[in-house]
Design an enzyme around this catalytic site. Structure first.
Site, PDB file in Angstrom:
ATOM      1  N   SER A 181      37.979  52.658  44.295  1.00  0.00           N
ATOM      2  CA  SER A 181      37.589  52.045  43.033  1.00  0.00           C
ATOM      3  C   SER A 181      37.438  53.038  41.899  1.00  0.00           C
ATOM      4  O   SER A 181      37.554  52.655  40.739  1.00  0.00           O
ATOM      5  CB  SER A 181      36.297  51.243  43.218  1.00  0.00           C
ATOM      6  OG  SER A 181      35.314  52.022  43.850  1.00  0.00           O
ATOM      7  N   HIS A 209      40.408  46.099  44.917  1.00  0.00           N
ATOM      8  CA  HIS A 209      41.273  46.490  43.790  1.00  0.00           C
ATOM      9  C   HIS A 209      42.750  46.364  44.125  1.00  0.00           C
ATOM     10  O   HIS A 209      43.605  46.744  43.315  1.00  0.00           O
ATOM     11  CB  HIS A 209      40.960  47.921  43.355  1.00  0.00           C
ATOM     12  CG  HIS A 209      39.542  48.093  42.933  1.00  0.00           C
ATOM     13  ND1 HIS A 209      39.081  47.687  41.711  1.00  0.00           N
ATOM     14  CD2 HIS A 209      38.468  48.577  43.602  1.00  0.00           C
ATOM     15  CE1 HIS A 209      37.783  47.944  41.621  1.00  0.00           C
ATOM     16  NE2 HIS A 209      37.384  48.467  42.765  1.00  0.00           N
ATOM     17  N   LYS A 238      37.843  40.411  40.253  1.00  0.00           N
ATOM     18  CA  LYS A 238      38.759  41.394  39.670  1.00  0.00           C
ATOM     19  C   LYS A 238      40.060  40.682  39.289  1.00  0.00           C
ATOM     20  O   LYS A 238      40.051  39.883  38.362  1.00  0.00           O
ATOM     21  CB  LYS A 238      38.893  42.568  40.622  1.00  0.00           C
ATOM     22  CG  LYS A 238      37.562  43.352  40.594  1.00  0.00           C
ATOM     23  CD  LYS A 238      37.255  44.214  41.760  1.00  0.00           C
ATOM     24  CE  LYS A 238      35.873  44.834  41.564  1.00  0.00           C
ATOM     25  NZ  LYS A 238      35.241  45.264  42.793  1.00  0.00           N
TER      26      LYS A 238
HETATM   27  C1  LIG Z   1      33.803  45.620  43.016  1.00  0.00           C
HETATM   28  C2  LIG Z   1      33.793  45.984  44.467  1.00  0.00           C
HETATM   29  C3  LIG Z   1      32.971  45.308  45.358  1.00  0.00           C
HETATM   30  C4  LIG Z   1      31.909  44.358  44.888  1.00  0.00           C
HETATM   31  O1  LIG Z   1      32.441  43.156  44.527  1.00  0.00           O
HETATM   32  P1  LIG Z   1      31.556  42.198  43.575  1.00  0.00           P
HETATM   33  O2  LIG Z   1      32.160  40.868  43.749  1.00  0.00           O
HETATM   34  O3  LIG Z   1      31.711  42.767  42.209  1.00  0.00           O
HETATM   35  O4  LIG Z   1      30.144  42.271  44.075  1.00  0.00           O
HETATM   36  C5  LIG Z   1      33.105  45.582  46.698  1.00  0.00           C
HETATM   37  N1  LIG Z   1      33.975  46.505  47.137  1.00  0.00           N
HETATM   38  C6  LIG Z   1      34.751  47.212  46.297  1.00  0.00           C
HETATM   39  C7  LIG Z   1      35.701  48.231  46.846  1.00  0.00           C
HETATM   40  C8  LIG Z   1      34.677  46.975  44.936  1.00  0.00           C
HETATM   41  O5  LIG Z   1      35.398  47.686  44.090  1.00  0.00           O
END
Ligand SMILES: *Cc1c(COP(=O)(O)O)cnc(C)c1O
Length: 398
Positions: A181, A209, A238
């Site tokens: 990330s 991602h 995302k």
């Molecule tokens: C953003 C993210 C999460 C968390 O997801 P949310 O729905 O925003 O709580 C979990 N794992 C990774 C790798 C992320 O980038």
């Protein structure tokens, strides 16, 4: 010490080290622009990779669910009941990644913490990449499993740990982000899957991602690598443009988690509007090759620009392009300069990234136009770090 004194001291400490954070107040949906205090900024701060968060079809799906099912679900789904909206989304998301079954969670954080805690216990072993997301780390901690952290992306280290420690554990999960990330690079998934096969371990991939961005129809990095991990996490906040997350795997995995994942069992069911927008997003994302092409073109252009200015920007294929600047103060200064030029991209500082690697995390999306990238590159060119590292100074006479 009383709490009030502790808080005052802790906040002073964060401020004195340039680590204090506070979100900007923005208006309007995620997209090319965000409005902050009445001024429009180009938005390079969002994980809305395909530019779908404001899409009419998602709004319509959410609005229809609000109309038909109301807002809240009243309790845990185990208590107040499932809705067909939830189940339909789970079928759609399982099909999207090519897994037999899926289970919705209210967030990716809740999914990772709940799933890892449910699956693992004190007799179990986790091999965890040093750059894994905080929610993966927290899930392993909660489970009280033995966690061995290996250097980022190092297949040799994973193999050595499996050889040395696999036999002493009951379950062994190799846990990794698909696309990391904060660094934007991709895990060596095919290699990890082969090592798991060879050593009787299981692979746990967080596709946050990669989902919607990589693989055929955006099915993710595992689909692209031709592997089917025992556990896959997809986040919906995302590229899917909504919120929430899901775990995908076998029917047995989902049935077990419905009974044992505490963030599912002891948490109010996600809004039906969330589930409905997730289903609508899956249809949009599967058909969004044009958006994926635009996203990848923008990211490749940004990386080539940074390389041309002497920065380390490996030729990867995810949407996240870090510009590592070092100190928190350096990253804050760069973010302020960009903001003065109409570009919104906050500084990322410890503990989100390791000390000494504070950075701008630049995220182009499919919502951007070529002219938006022009503006970003022009703005980046005014940063001292970019000017200093410019390989052939063309301003020598000035
Ligand atoms: C953003 C993210 C999460 C968390 O997801 P949310 O729905 O925003 O709580 C979990 N794992 C990774 C790798 C992320 O980038």
């Amino acid at each position: 010490m009383r709490l009030a004194d502790h808080l005052a001291h802790a906040l002073d400490d964060l401020r004195s080290r340039d680590l204090f954070r506070k979100p900007a107040t923005v208006r309007g949906p995620q997209g090319r622009h965000v409005t902050i205090e009445g001024r429009a900024f180009l938005n390079f701060a969002s994980n809305d990779y395909l530019g779908l968060a404001g899409h009419a079809a998602l709004r319509a799906a959410a609005a229809a669910a609000l109309r038909d099912d109301g807002v809240g679900t009243g309790a845990s789904r185990l208590v107040s009941g499932d809705r067909e909206t939830h189940r339909a989304a789970e079928r759609r998301l399982a099909r999207f990644v090519g897994a037999p079954a899926a289970l919705l969670f209210s967030s990716g954080y809740a999914a990772n913490v709940g799933v890892l805690d449910a699956l693992l216990g004190a007799d179990d072993l986790v091999l965890s990449d040093a750059a894994n997301h905080a929610s993966l780390i927290d899930g392993c901690r909660l489970a009280r499993a033995r966690v061995l952290v290996h250097p980022h992306g190092d297949l040799g280290a994973v193999e050595a740990l499996l050889t040395a420690h696999r036999a002493s554990a009951r379950l062994c999960l190799v846990v990794t982000d698909a696309v990391f990330s904060m660094d934007g690079d991709t895990a060596p998934l095919a290699g990890l899957a082969a090592l798991c096969e060879a050593h009787g371990a299981d692979l746990y991939v967080d596709e946050a991602h990669a989902l919607g961005v990589l693989g055929p129809g955006g099915a993710g990095a595992s689909a692209r690598a031709g592997i089917a991990p025992a556990v896959r996490i997809g986040t919906l906040g995302k590229a899917f443009g909504t919120a929430g997350a899901f775990v995908a795997g076998s029917d047995a995995l989902v049935a077990f988690l419905e009974n044992r994942a505490r963030s599912f069992v002891y948490s109010t069911g996600p809004l039906p509007a969330l589930a409905a927008s997730a289903s609508a997003a899956a249809d949009l994302v599967a058909a969004a090759d044009d958006r994926r092409d635009r996203l990848h073109r923008h990211a490749a252009r940004l990386r080539a620009f940074l390389r041309g200015r002497g920065h380390d920007a490996p030729d990867q294929d995810g949407p996240i392009v870090p510009l590592v600047l070092g100190d928190p103060a350096a990253a804050l200064d760069a973010a302020r300069r960009l903001r003065d030029l109409g570009v919104f991209c906050p500084a990322i500082r410890p503990p989100t990234v390791p000390p000494g690697t504070s950075r701008l995390r630049l995220v182009p999306t499919a919502a951007h136009e070529d002219a938006d990238l022009d503006q970003l590159l022009d703005a980046l060119d005014t940063l001292p770090t970019i000017r200093r590292s410019r390989p052939c100074p063309d301003t020598a006479s000035s």
